[in-house]
Design a protein around this motif. Structure first.
Motif, PDB file in Angstrom:
ATOM      1  N   PHE A 119       0.842  -1.415  -0.085  1.00 22.47           N
ATOM      2  CA  PHE A 119       0.049   0.169  -0.152  1.00 22.47           C
ATOM      3  C   PHE A 119       1.006   1.195   0.014  1.00 22.47           C
ATOM      4  N   GLY A 120       2.115   1.063   0.072  1.00 22.10           N
ATOM      5  CA  GLY A 120       2.946   1.928   0.084  1.00 22.10           C
ATOM      6  C   GLY A 120       2.871   3.334  -1.152  1.00 22.10           C
ATOM      7  N   ASP A 121       2.453   2.834  -2.067  1.00 22.94           N
ATOM      8  CA  ASP A 121       2.627   3.897  -3.057  1.00 22.94           C
ATOM      9  C   ASP A 121       0.918   3.901  -3.455  1.00 22.94           C
ATOM     10  N   LYS A 122       0.269   3.542  -2.893  1.00 29.17           N
ATOM     11  CA  LYS A 122      -1.916   3.644  -3.580  1.00 29.17           C
ATOM     12  C   LYS A 122      -1.833   4.632  -3.489  1.00 29.17           C
ATOM     13  N   PRO A 123      -3.443   5.256  -3.581  1.00 28.07           N
ATOM     14  CA  PRO A 123      -3.686   6.606  -3.331  1.00 28.07           C
ATOM     15  C   PRO A 123      -4.333   6.341  -2.469  1.00 28.07           C
ATOM     16  N   ASP A 124      -4.377   7.994  -1.931  1.00 27.09           N
ATOM     17  CA  ASP A 124      -5.479   7.965  -0.884  1.00 27.09           C
ATOM     18  C   ASP A 124      -6.358   7.619  -0.594  1.00 27.09           C
ATOM     19  N   SER A 125      -7.032   7.437  -1.571  1.00 29.14           N
ATOM     20  CA  SER A 125      -8.557   6.863  -1.405  1.00 29.14           C
ATOM     21  C   SER A 125      -8.774   5.828  -0.981  1.00 29.14           C
ATOM     22  N   LEU A 126      -7.585   4.631  -1.122  1.00 28.58           N
ATOM     23  CA  LEU A 126      -7.146   3.266  -0.833  1.00 28.58           C
ATOM     24  C   LEU A 126      -6.859   3.069   0.786  1.00 28.58           C
ATOM     25  N   ILE A 127      -6.538   3.735   1.258  1.00 26.00           N
ATOM     26  CA  ILE A 127      -6.147   4.102   2.230  1.00 26.00           C
ATOM     27  C   ILE A 127      -6.905   4.501   3.351  1.00 26.00           C
ATOM     28  N   LEU A 128      -7.943   5.643   2.386  1.00 29.57           N
ATOM     29  CA  LEU A 128      -8.772   5.829   3.322  1.00 29.57           C
ATOM     30  C   LEU A 128     -10.557   4.930   3.621  1.00 29.57           C
ATOM     31  N   ARG A 129     -10.047   3.872   2.773  1.00 30.29           N
ATOM     32  CA  ARG A 129     -11.397   2.830   2.363  1.00 30.29           C
ATOM     33  C   ARG A 129     -10.690   1.307   4.399  1.00 30.29           C
ATOM     34  N   PHE A 130     -10.480   1.735   4.753  1.00 34.95           N
ATOM     35  CA  PHE A 130      -9.394   1.368   6.592  1.00 34.95           C
ATOM     36  C   PHE A 130      -9.500   1.796   6.868  1.00 34.95           C
ATOM     37  N   ILE A 131      -9.137   3.573   7.388  1.00 37.64           N
ATOM     38  CA  ILE A 131      -9.669   4.663   8.271  1.00 37.64           C
ATOM     39  C   ILE A 131     -10.882   4.075   8.427  1.00 37.64           C
ATOM     40  N   ARG A 132     -12.368   4.665   7.472  1.00 39.63           N
ATOM     41  CA  ARG A 132     -13.142   4.434   7.316  1.00 39.63           C
ATOM     42  C   ARG A 132     -14.069   3.012   8.080  1.00 39.63           C
ATOM     43  N   ALA A 133     -13.240   2.080   7.610  1.00 41.43           N
ATOM     44  CA  ALA A 133     -13.610   0.124   8.255  1.00 41.43           C
ATOM     45  C   ALA A 133     -13.691   0.225   9.419  1.00 41.43           C
ATOM     46  N   ARG A 134     -12.591   1.694  10.012  1.00 37.31           N
ATOM     47  CA  ARG A 134     -12.339   1.450  11.914  1.00 37.31           C
ATOM     48  C   ARG A 134     -12.524   2.346  12.055  1.00 37.31           C
ATOM     49  N   LYS A 135     -13.216   3.395  11.797  1.00 34.63           N
ATOM     50  CA  LYS A 135     -13.978   4.394  11.898  1.00 34.63           C
ATOM     51  C   LYS A 135     -12.695   5.481  12.842  1.00 34.63           C
ATOM     52  N   PHE A 136     -12.133   5.888  11.779  1.00 38.57           N
ATOM     53  CA  PHE A 136     -10.707   6.625  11.959  1.00 38.57           C
ATOM     54  C   PHE A 136     -10.115   6.539  12.819  1.00 38.57           C
ATOM     55  N   ASP A 137      -9.846   5.401  13.358  1.00 40.61           N
ATOM     56  CA  ASP A 137      -9.007   5.076  14.798  1.00 40.61           C
ATOM     57  C   ASP A 137      -7.977   4.013  13.307  1.00 40.61           C
ATOM     58  N   VAL A 138      -6.715   5.143  13.877  1.00 40.17           N
ATOM     59  CA  VAL A 138      -5.538   4.504  12.684  1.00 40.17           C
ATOM     60  C   VAL A 138      -4.541   3.874  13.212  1.00 40.17           C
ATOM     61  N   GLY A 139      -4.388   3.423  14.257  1.00 41.08           N
ATOM     62  CA  GLY A 139      -3.378   1.961  14.633  1.00 41.08           C
ATOM     63  C   GLY A 139      -4.712   0.959  14.299  1.00 41.08           C
TER      64      GLY A 139
END
Length: 312
Positions: A87-107
């Motif tokens: 995921f290091g070079d993937k767009p922010d939109s893809l990273i955001l999917r994981f953040i949304r799935a965990r209610k903006f808890d980054v850890g």
């Protein structure tokens, strides 16, 4: 002594959106297939209330998660390294999917990314040559089907009717491969990222052959797919018309399920009043007790992947 604390004035517009969230209908949501051109205002409010999402947090959380990915990979953890590579070079939109799935808890979002990578490492047979064309015939056969519209909560509804399923003709792994492609494809839509999925499984035609033909390792694989392996919010699993011996299969699955998923499984049997309170019969296909049109697998495949003829 006066109570201390912080509070925020809620605007009339925000109050109106919250009121609307309590009285949504199927028609208040965007399409299931294709990208989301514009998030409905009530869905933006839902993301704020349920996921702690704001425009500012989207930016800061993606930045924070990227830094965490890099730090954890540098510490030598193999899964963390794989996450950074994936995921290091993937767009922010893809990273955001994981953040949304965990209610903006980054850890927790980073742990989900590790789960995503681990699932693919644990079950390589599901992902070998996994392309839309590899699963198209399975989806055209209806394993699974996708309701053409969202439910009143904005969720995507996945349908599985076991009655005519021949395990030799369409294997359990082939069905799971189809689910994996469908999830990836539909999660491109932001409405789906926020509102999630629910599954309806009609076990009316569940035979002893089905019960004996499905291995416990395959059932575990299915549960693993639903838990901590996709940046998806699985909101509910509804089982209808199951025979008495379904309990044996369900008891095999239960130990693999975390309490959160267990709480979201509703086994209705023939008592379907609760099921119809959740889903409007007007939109369900006839084999799921509805009055809506048939849910055609070939139409679903065309909406997902385009209308190319894949026949040899």
């Amino acid at each position: 002594m006066a109570a201390t604390g912080t509070f925020r004035m809620v605007s009339e517009e925000e109050q109106a959106m919250r009121a609307k969230l309590e009285h949504l209908t199927v028609k208040d949501h965007g399409p299931v297939f294709g990208p989301c051109k514009k998030l409905p205002d009530h869905t933006i409010q839902k993301a704020k209330d349920e996921l702690n999402e704001t425009a500012e947090r989207r930016v800061s959380s993606v930045k924070e998660l990227r830094a965490l990915m890099k730090d954890r990979a540098g510490e030598g953890d193999e899964l963390a390294k794989s996450v950074q590579e994936k995921f290091g070079d993937k767009p922010d939109s893809l990273i955001l999917r994981f953040i949304r799935a965990r209610k903006f808890d980054v850890g927790r979002a980073h742990e989900l990314m590790k789960g995503y990578v681990k699932f693919r490492r644990d079950y390589p047979e599901l992902f070998e040559n996994l392309t839309p064309e590899a699963v198209r015939s399975t989806i055209e056969a209806g394993y699974p089907r996708i309701l053409a519209n969202r439910d009143r909560f904005g969720r995507v509804v996945l349908l599985f009717n076991i009655e005519n399923w021949d395990l030799e003709e369409v294997t359990f792994d082939e069905v799971l491969r189809a689910y994996c492609v469908i999830l990836e494809k539909l999660l491109e839509n932001e409405e789906t990222q926020i509102n999630g999925f629910c599954l309806i499984e009609n076990f009316k035609g569940f035979t002893m052959q089905h019960a004996s033909g499905i291995k416990h390792t395959e059932l575990k694989k299915m549960v693993d797919m639903l838990q901590d392996s996709f940046p998806a919010r699985f909101k509910a699993v509804h089982v209808i018309h199951q025979p008495w011996y379904f309990t044996t299969t369900y008891n095999v699955v239960k130990p693999f399920m975390k309490s959160k998923l267990l709480e979201r499984v509703f086994v209705h049997g023939e008592e379907v009043d609760g099921y119809f309170k959740e889903f409007e019969a007007e939109y369900l296909p006839p084999d799921f007790g509805g009055k809506g049109p048939d849910c055609d697998g070939k139409v679903t495949a065309a909406k997902l992947f385009g209308s190319e003829d894949t026949a040899l």
